[in-house]
Each structure stands twice: as structure tokens, then as C-alpha cells.
Scaffold this active site. Structure first.
Site, PDB file in Angstrom:
ATOM      1  N   GLU A  11       0.821  -1.214   0.000  1.00 33.65           N
ATOM      2  CA  GLU A  11       0.000   0.000   0.000  1.00 33.65           C
ATOM      3  C   GLU A  11       0.859   1.270   0.000  1.00 33.65           C
ATOM      4  OE1 GLU A  11      -3.491   1.933   2.784  1.00 33.65           O
ATOM      5  OE2 GLU A  11      -3.288  -0.245   2.731  1.00 33.65           O
ATOM      6  N   LYS A  53      -2.134  -1.879  -3.632  1.00 37.13           N
ATOM      7  CA  LYS A  53      -3.261  -1.094  -3.120  1.00 37.13           C
ATOM      8  C   LYS A  53      -2.864   0.387  -3.180  1.00 37.13           C
ATOM      9  CE  LYS A  53      -6.371  -1.160   0.843  1.00 37.13           C
ATOM     10  NZ  LYS A  53      -6.611  -1.735   2.156  1.00 37.13           N
ATOM     11  N   ARG A 126     -13.696   4.909   3.100  1.00 30.17           N
ATOM     12  CA  ARG A 126     -14.670   6.009   3.202  1.00 30.17           C
ATOM     13  C   ARG A 126     -15.651   6.037   2.043  1.00 30.17           C
ATOM     14  NH1 ARG A 126     -10.337  10.548   3.998  1.00 30.17           N
ATOM     15  NH2 ARG A 126      -9.094   8.855   3.211  1.00 30.17           N
TER      16      ARG A 126
END
Length: 173
Positions: A11, A53, A126
Site C-alpha cells: 500500500e 493497493k 470512506r
């Protein structure tokens, strides 16, 4: 991770918090991914057993610019073709502070210009949960509405991962 039989999820997110434009995001993301894959190669990580990611290539929140999904897709795929080995098993995008519909539209545009050497999907936090949390608002009476909002957003992102999402589907819900 691989020695323990676990798939590494790598990530290297470049944040969109600044006033930078899309070209700066592209350059910083490129430098980040080049360094990342250099280090993974040096560590003898088997890329076929990894998931990337990353962020999408977009202008910073404080830039005052909202890039079109087509520009985001063009820049993001150009970046990946220059930096991400085709051996990488898949790419699961972070939403990086994008609104739920913005993240969905951008993912859809990225998949619509395929085919790509990697499977491209979402790993939103989110942007997947915001509508559900708003509909629920912490009230027991709103649980069903929160669940419905979550299912809708997950379905919209599923379609976007196939390059089959359309804005009209948002209003049809």
C-alpha cells in the site's frame, strides 16, 4: 508474508491532501512505485503473489480542481504501464478521500479503457461506507436504510470494476 503463506498487500498511497495538480500526483506516484518495485525485487518478492493497493492519479483536494474520470483513467493507467510489472496479481484502489460517486466513476473509467494486464478493483473505505453511515446515523430505526445504502454502493463499485457503471444507475436506486 510470502514465506508464511500470506499474500502481501502493498500500500504505497500518495495522499491527495495538498494543493498539487494531477501532473504532480503522477510524478510523485511514479517515483514511489519505481522505488517500491525496486525494493520488492531486491527482497525477492514473488510479484505474482502480491496485491497493489495504490491511489489513483488525481489532483489534490486543495487544488480546487476536479479531474474528469477520463483524465484520471488516462493518467492512472499510463502510470501503471510505466511502473507496475504485469506479473502483479491485482490492483485494489484506495479511494483516497474521493467522494463515493467520484471514486466509482474513476474506477469505471479506468476499467472501461482496458484490457489491462492486471485485475483492477476497489478496496475503498470512506467511499464505500460514507453513504451507509449517513443513512444509518447511529439510530436503530435506520439500520435497514444504512444497509441498503451500503449494498447500493458495493453494487455500483462492482459494476465499476467491470467498466459497466453509469451515472444513471445512481438515480435508479
Amino acid at each position: 508474508c510470502q514465506e508464511a503463506g500470506i499474500v502481501p498487500i502493498v500500500e504505497p498511497e500518495v495522499l491527495m491532501d495538498g494543493a498539487h495538480g494531477i501532473d504532480t500526483c503522477y510524478e510523485v506516484s511514479k517515483a514511489t512505485l519505481l522505488k517500491l518495485y525496486s525494493e520488492l525485487y531486491a527482497a525477492r518478492v514473488v510479484l505474482e503473489g502480491t496485491i497493489l493497493k495504490p491511489n489513483m492519479v488525481i489532483s489534490g483536494k486543495k487544488s480546487g480542481k476536479l479531474d474528469s474520470p477520463e483524465i484520471v483513467a488516462e493518467k492512472t493507467i499510463k502510470l501503471f504501464r510505466e511502473t507496475v510489472p504485469a506479473a502483479v496479481a491485482g490492483i485494489a484502489f484506495l479511494s483516497g478521500g474521493q467522494s463515493d460517486e467520484e471514486a466509482t466513476a474513476n474506477l469505471n473509467a479506468i476499467n472501461a479503457i482496458g484490457p489491462h494486464p492486471w485485475k483492477l478493483t476497489f478496496s475503498y473505505g470512506r467511499a464505500l461506507q460514507a453513504a451507509a453511515q449517513k443513512a444509518w446515523s447511529g439510530k436503530a430505526a435506520n439500520v435497514a436504510a444504512g444497509q441498503a445504502a451500503f449494498v447500493h454502493r458495493a453494487h455500483m463499485n462492482h459494476l465499476a470494476a467491470l467498466g459497466k457503471w453509469q451515472p444513471a444507475l445512481e438515480r435508479a436506486a
